[in-house]
Design an enzyme around this catalytic site. Structure first.
Site, PDB file in Angstrom:
ATOM      1  N   ASP A  62       4.993  -0.038  -2.746  1.00  0.00           N
ATOM      2  CA  ASP A  62       6.286  -0.617  -2.386  1.00  0.00           C
ATOM      3  C   ASP A  62       7.283  -0.381  -3.525  1.00  0.00           C
ATOM      4  O   ASP A  62       6.945  -0.529  -4.701  1.00  0.00           O
ATOM      5  CB  ASP A  62       6.148  -2.120  -2.091  1.00  0.00           C
ATOM      6  CG  ASP A  62       7.352  -2.663  -1.346  1.00  0.00           C
ATOM      7  OD1 ASP A  62       7.196  -2.999  -0.154  1.00  0.00           O
ATOM      8  OD2 ASP A  62       8.449  -2.742  -1.938  1.00  0.00           O
ATOM      9  N   ILE A  63       8.505  -0.030  -3.136  1.00  0.00           N
ATOM     10  CA  ILE A  63       9.536   0.274  -4.136  1.00  0.00           C
ATOM     11  C   ILE A  63       9.977  -0.986  -4.900  1.00  0.00           C
ATOM     12  O   ILE A  63      10.478  -0.904  -6.020  1.00  0.00           O
ATOM     13  CB  ILE A  63      10.755   0.946  -3.448  1.00  0.00           C
ATOM     14  CG1 ILE A  63      11.588   1.748  -4.419  1.00  0.00           C
ATOM     15  CG2 ILE A  63      11.607  -0.064  -2.697  1.00  0.00           C
ATOM     16  CD1 ILE A  63      12.653   2.613  -3.750  1.00  0.00           C
ATOM     17  N   ASN A 119       5.438  -8.445   8.623  1.00  0.00           N
ATOM     18  CA  ASN A 119       6.652  -9.177   8.998  1.00  0.00           C
ATOM     19  C   ASN A 119       7.128  -8.671  10.350  1.00  0.00           C
ATOM     20  O   ASN A 119       7.168  -7.456  10.595  1.00  0.00           O
ATOM     21  CB  ASN A 119       7.740  -8.978   7.938  1.00  0.00           C
ATOM     22  CG  ASN A 119       7.405  -9.697   6.643  1.00  0.00           C
ATOM     23  OD1 ASN A 119       6.859 -10.800   6.661  1.00  0.00           O
ATOM     24  ND2 ASN A 119       7.703  -9.074   5.517  1.00  0.00           N
ATOM     25  N   GLN A 126      11.708  -9.253   8.175  1.00  0.00           N
ATOM     26  CA  GLN A 126      11.407  -7.818   8.331  1.00  0.00           C
ATOM     27  C   GLN A 126      12.678  -7.037   8.029  1.00  0.00           C
ATOM     28  O   GLN A 126      13.748  -7.356   8.552  1.00  0.00           O
ATOM     29  CB  GLN A 126      10.938  -7.544   9.762  1.00  0.00           C
ATOM     30  CG  GLN A 126      10.535  -6.081   9.982  1.00  0.00           C
ATOM     31  CD  GLN A 126      10.058  -5.832  11.406  1.00  0.00           C
ATOM     32  OE1 GLN A 126       9.924  -6.763  12.198  1.00  0.00           O
ATOM     33  NE2 GLN A 126       9.820  -4.574  11.733  1.00  0.00           N
ATOM     34  N   SER A 127      12.564  -6.041   7.184  1.00  0.00           N
ATOM     35  CA  SER A 127      13.779  -5.310   6.795  1.00  0.00           C
ATOM     36  C   SER A 127      13.754  -3.846   7.198  1.00  0.00           C
ATOM     37  O   SER A 127      14.761  -3.152   7.065  1.00  0.00           O
ATOM     38  CB  SER A 127      13.996  -5.435   5.284  1.00  0.00           C
ATOM     39  OG  SER A 127      12.900  -4.896   4.576  1.00  0.00           O
ATOM     40  N   HIS A 132       4.601  -1.919   9.589  1.00  0.00           N
ATOM     41  CA  HIS A 132       3.896  -1.640   8.334  1.00  0.00           C
ATOM     42  C   HIS A 132       3.159  -2.890   7.889  1.00  0.00           C
ATOM     43  O   HIS A 132       3.581  -4.005   8.159  1.00  0.00           O
ATOM     44  CB  HIS A 132       4.873  -1.178   7.246  1.00  0.00           C
ATOM     45  CG  HIS A 132       6.055  -2.071   7.076  1.00  0.00           C
ATOM     46  ND1 HIS A 132       7.145  -2.043   7.934  1.00  0.00           N
ATOM     47  CD2 HIS A 132       6.324  -3.043   6.168  1.00  0.00           C
ATOM     48  CE1 HIS A 132       8.013  -2.947   7.559  1.00  0.00           C
ATOM     49  NE2 HIS A 132       7.542  -3.580   6.488  1.00  0.00           N
ATOM     50  N   HIS A 134       1.833  -4.933   4.601  1.00  0.00           N
ATOM     51  CA  HIS A 134       1.899  -5.095   3.152  1.00  0.00           C
ATOM     52  C   HIS A 134       0.503  -5.479   2.663  1.00  0.00           C
ATOM     53  O   HIS A 134      -0.132  -6.382   3.226  1.00  0.00           O
ATOM     54  CB  HIS A 134       2.829  -6.247   2.757  1.00  0.00           C
ATOM     55  CG  HIS A 134       4.264  -6.055   3.135  1.00  0.00           C
ATOM     56  ND1 HIS A 134       5.228  -5.666   2.239  1.00  0.00           N
ATOM     57  CD2 HIS A 134       4.911  -6.219   4.313  1.00  0.00           C
ATOM     58  CE1 HIS A 134       6.404  -5.609   2.848  1.00  0.00           C
ATOM     59  NE2 HIS A 134       6.240  -5.946   4.109  1.00  0.00           N
TER      60      HIS A 134
HETATM   61  P1  5GP Z   1       9.654  -5.628   5.403  1.00  0.00           P
HETATM   62  O1  5GP Z   1      10.703  -6.426   4.738  1.00  0.00           O
HETATM   63  O2  5GP Z   1      10.238  -4.830   6.559  1.00  0.00           O
HETATM   64  O3  5GP Z   1       8.444  -6.394   5.788  1.00  0.00           O
HETATM   65  O4  5GP Z   1       9.130  -4.587   4.332  1.00  0.00           O
HETATM   66  C1  5GP Z   1       9.804  -3.434   3.976  1.00  0.00           C
HETATM   67  C2  5GP Z   1       9.333  -3.063   2.603  1.00  0.00           C
HETATM   68  O5  5GP Z   1       9.683  -1.722   2.361  1.00  0.00           O
HETATM   69  C3  5GP Z   1       9.954  -3.900   1.487  1.00  0.00           C
HETATM   70  O6  5GP Z   1       8.924  -4.551   0.756  1.00  0.00           O
HETATM   71  C4  5GP Z   1      10.706  -2.874   0.657  1.00  0.00           C
HETATM   72  O7  5GP Z   1      10.635  -3.137  -0.726  1.00  0.00           O
HETATM   73  C5  5GP Z   1      10.011  -1.577   1.017  1.00  0.00           C
HETATM   74  N1  5GP Z   1      10.851  -0.396   0.928  1.00  0.00           N
HETATM   75  C6  5GP Z   1      12.119  -0.268   1.395  1.00  0.00           C
HETATM   76  N2  5GP Z   1      12.570   0.972   1.163  1.00  0.00           N
HETATM   77  C7  5GP Z   1      11.554   1.628   0.536  1.00  0.00           C
HETATM   78  C8  5GP Z   1      11.444   2.966   0.043  1.00  0.00           C
HETATM   79  O8  5GP Z   1      12.356   3.777   0.108  1.00  0.00           O
HETATM   80  N3  5GP Z   1      10.252   3.293  -0.532  1.00  0.00           N
HETATM   81  C9  5GP Z   1       9.214   2.400  -0.637  1.00  0.00           C
HETATM   82  N4  5GP Z   1       8.098   2.833  -1.229  1.00  0.00           N
HETATM   83  N5  5GP Z   1       9.308   1.143  -0.178  1.00  0.00           N
HETATM   84  C10 5GP Z   1      10.463   0.762   0.404  1.00  0.00           C
END
Ligand code: 5GP
Length: 146
Positions: A62-63, A119, A126-127, A132, A134
């Site tokens: 994760d970034i 999420n 969820q972003s 996916h 985690h």
């Molecule tokens: P969500 O919030 O949808 O559950 O998780 C999305 C995740 O993707 C977040 O933890 C965010 O840090 C990660 N993320 C967003 N953009 C990137 C990216 O460009 N590269 C990587 N490796 N992770 C990303």
């Protein structure tokens, strides 16, 4: 011909504007899964350095890590954002996400514990509209989750 005029409270306008038919904020879910950054990574349009990959799953760091170990497991074939849009044909790939998570936990010696998070929807924060998992580990987690 009369037009029915519905008055909407001004404070509700921005909320209504951002609601899709499914009742979730449009900012994340207006991007189809196939247009998300994760789909572009899987297609090779954005270069990544996978921790692991096979025919079904690709795993990235994760970034913005929320724990010393924070991996993202992405299904390669199930191009969906929400599990409710999954079909029978996605079952194998979705199952592989969990078996790969277990293998990674073994390889990374996470025997003290780890947490898998999926999420789903805006209230879960969820972003990215691409399913996916985690995998988080390396610190004490609390329950209930925040
Ligand atoms: P969500 O919030 O949808 O559950 O998780 C999305 C995740 O993707 C977040 O933890 C965010 O840090 C990660 N993320 C967003 N953009 C990137 C990216 O460009 N590269 C990587 N490796 N992770 C990303």
């Amino acid at each position: 011909m009369f037009r029915k005029v519905i008055r909407v409270n001004q404070s509700l306008r921005p909320i209504l504007r951002n609601m899709s038919k499914e009742g979730v904020s449009s900012s994340v879910f207006d991007t189809p899964p196939s247009d998300t950054i994760f789909a572009k990574m899987i297609r090779g349009e954005i270069k990544v350095d996978p921790v692991y990959q096979d025919d079904h799953v690709i795993v990235l760091k994760d970034i913005n890590p929320q724990a010393p170990t924070h991996l993202l497991l992405l299904p390669k074939k199930a191009q969906i954002g929400l599990l409710r849009n999954a079909s029978e044909s996605d079952a194998e790939t979705l199952g592989r996400l969990l078996t790969v998570a277990g293998n990674l936990a073994k390889e990374h010696n996470l025997e003290e514990g780890y947490r898998l998070v999926i999420n789903q929807g805006t209230k879960s924060q969820q972003s990215v509209n691409y399913l996916h998992v985690h995998l988080l580990s390396g610190r004490q987690f609390s329950w209930p989750p925040g």
